[in-house]
Design a protein around this motif. Structure first.
Motif, PDB file in Angstrom:
ATOM      1  N   PHE A  18       0.831  -1.202   0.000  1.00  0.00           N
ATOM      2  CA  PHE A  18       0.000   0.000   0.000  1.00  0.00           C
ATOM      3  C   PHE A  18       0.869   1.257   0.000  1.00  0.00           C
ATOM      4  O   PHE A  18       0.606   2.206  -0.740  1.00  0.00           O
ATOM      5  CB  PHE A  18      -0.927  -0.014   1.219  1.00  0.00           C
ATOM      6  N   ASN A  19       1.913   1.268   0.803  1.00  0.00           N
ATOM      7  CA  ASN A  19       2.815   2.422   0.839  1.00  0.00           C
ATOM      8  C   ASN A  19       3.566   2.587  -0.483  1.00  0.00           C
ATOM      9  O   ASN A  19       3.760   3.712  -0.949  1.00  0.00           O
ATOM     10  CB  ASN A  19       3.813   2.296   1.981  1.00  0.00           C
ATOM     11  N   LEU A  21       2.516   1.629  -3.475  1.00  0.00           N
ATOM     12  CA  LEU A  21       1.553   2.110  -4.450  1.00  0.00           C
ATOM     13  C   LEU A  21       1.243   3.584  -4.234  1.00  0.00           C
ATOM     14  O   LEU A  21       1.183   4.363  -5.185  1.00  0.00           O
ATOM     15  CB  LEU A  21       0.275   1.279  -4.350  1.00  0.00           C
ATOM     16  N   LEU A  22       1.085   3.986  -3.006  1.00  0.00           N
ATOM     17  CA  LEU A  22       0.834   5.388  -2.697  1.00  0.00           C
ATOM     18  C   LEU A  22       2.012   6.268  -3.111  1.00  0.00           C
ATOM     19  O   LEU A  22       1.828   7.348  -3.676  1.00  0.00           O
ATOM     20  CB  LEU A  22       0.556   5.540  -1.204  1.00  0.00           C
ATOM     21  N   PHE A  23       3.226   5.801  -2.881  1.00  0.00           N
ATOM     22  CA  PHE A  23       4.419   6.550  -3.274  1.00  0.00           C
ATOM     23  C   PHE A  23       4.514   6.687  -4.788  1.00  0.00           C
ATOM     24  O   PHE A  23       4.784   7.772  -5.303  1.00  0.00           O
ATOM     25  CB  PHE A  23       5.670   5.852  -2.713  1.00  0.00           C
ATOM     26  N   ILE A  25       2.110   6.481  -7.052  1.00  0.00           N
ATOM     27  CA  ILE A  25       1.035   7.327  -7.568  1.00  0.00           C
ATOM     28  C   ILE A  25       1.316   8.789  -7.261  1.00  0.00           C
ATOM     29  O   ILE A  25       1.146   9.662  -8.115  1.00  0.00           O
ATOM     30  CB  ILE A  25      -0.322   6.881  -6.991  1.00  0.00           C
ATOM     31  N   SER A  26       1.779   9.077  -6.057  1.00  0.00           N
ATOM     32  CA  SER A  26       2.044  10.479  -5.707  1.00  0.00           C
ATOM     33  C   SER A  26       3.209  11.050  -6.510  1.00  0.00           C
ATOM     34  O   SER A  26       3.153  12.202  -6.941  1.00  0.00           O
ATOM     35  CB  SER A  26       2.310  10.605  -4.215  1.00  0.00           C
ATOM     36  N   THR A  27       4.253  10.269  -6.739  1.00  0.00           N
ATOM     37  CA  THR A  27       5.364  10.796  -7.534  1.00  0.00           C
ATOM     38  C   THR A  27       4.976  10.945  -8.989  1.00  0.00           C
ATOM     39  O   THR A  27       5.484  11.828  -9.669  1.00  0.00           O
ATOM     40  CB  THR A  27       6.608   9.902  -7.430  1.00  0.00           C
TER      41      THR A  27
END
Length: 52
Positions: A18-19, A21-23, A25-27
């Motif tokens: 999850f972390n 994927l979040l990283f 997507i945010s980058t």
């Protein structure tokens, strides 16, 4: 208790995914990949005037 170890590692693995994927997507949205701006018409060569 050894029976709880798979639950612990699976929850940590899901948390890691999850972390990650979040990283990613945010980058991607904060800093989109740079694209080459290739314009073949932009390179114009000056024509030589052969007639005097």
């Amino acid at each position: 208790m050894p029976q709880m170890a798979p639950l612990l590692w699976s929850s940590l693995f899901v948390f890691f995914l999850f972390n990650l994927l979040l990283f990613l997507i945010s980058t991607y949205f904060l800093l989109p990949p740079s694209k080459m701006k290739y314009n073949p018409c932009s390179t114009t060569y000056p024509q030589k005037n052969w007639k005097w």
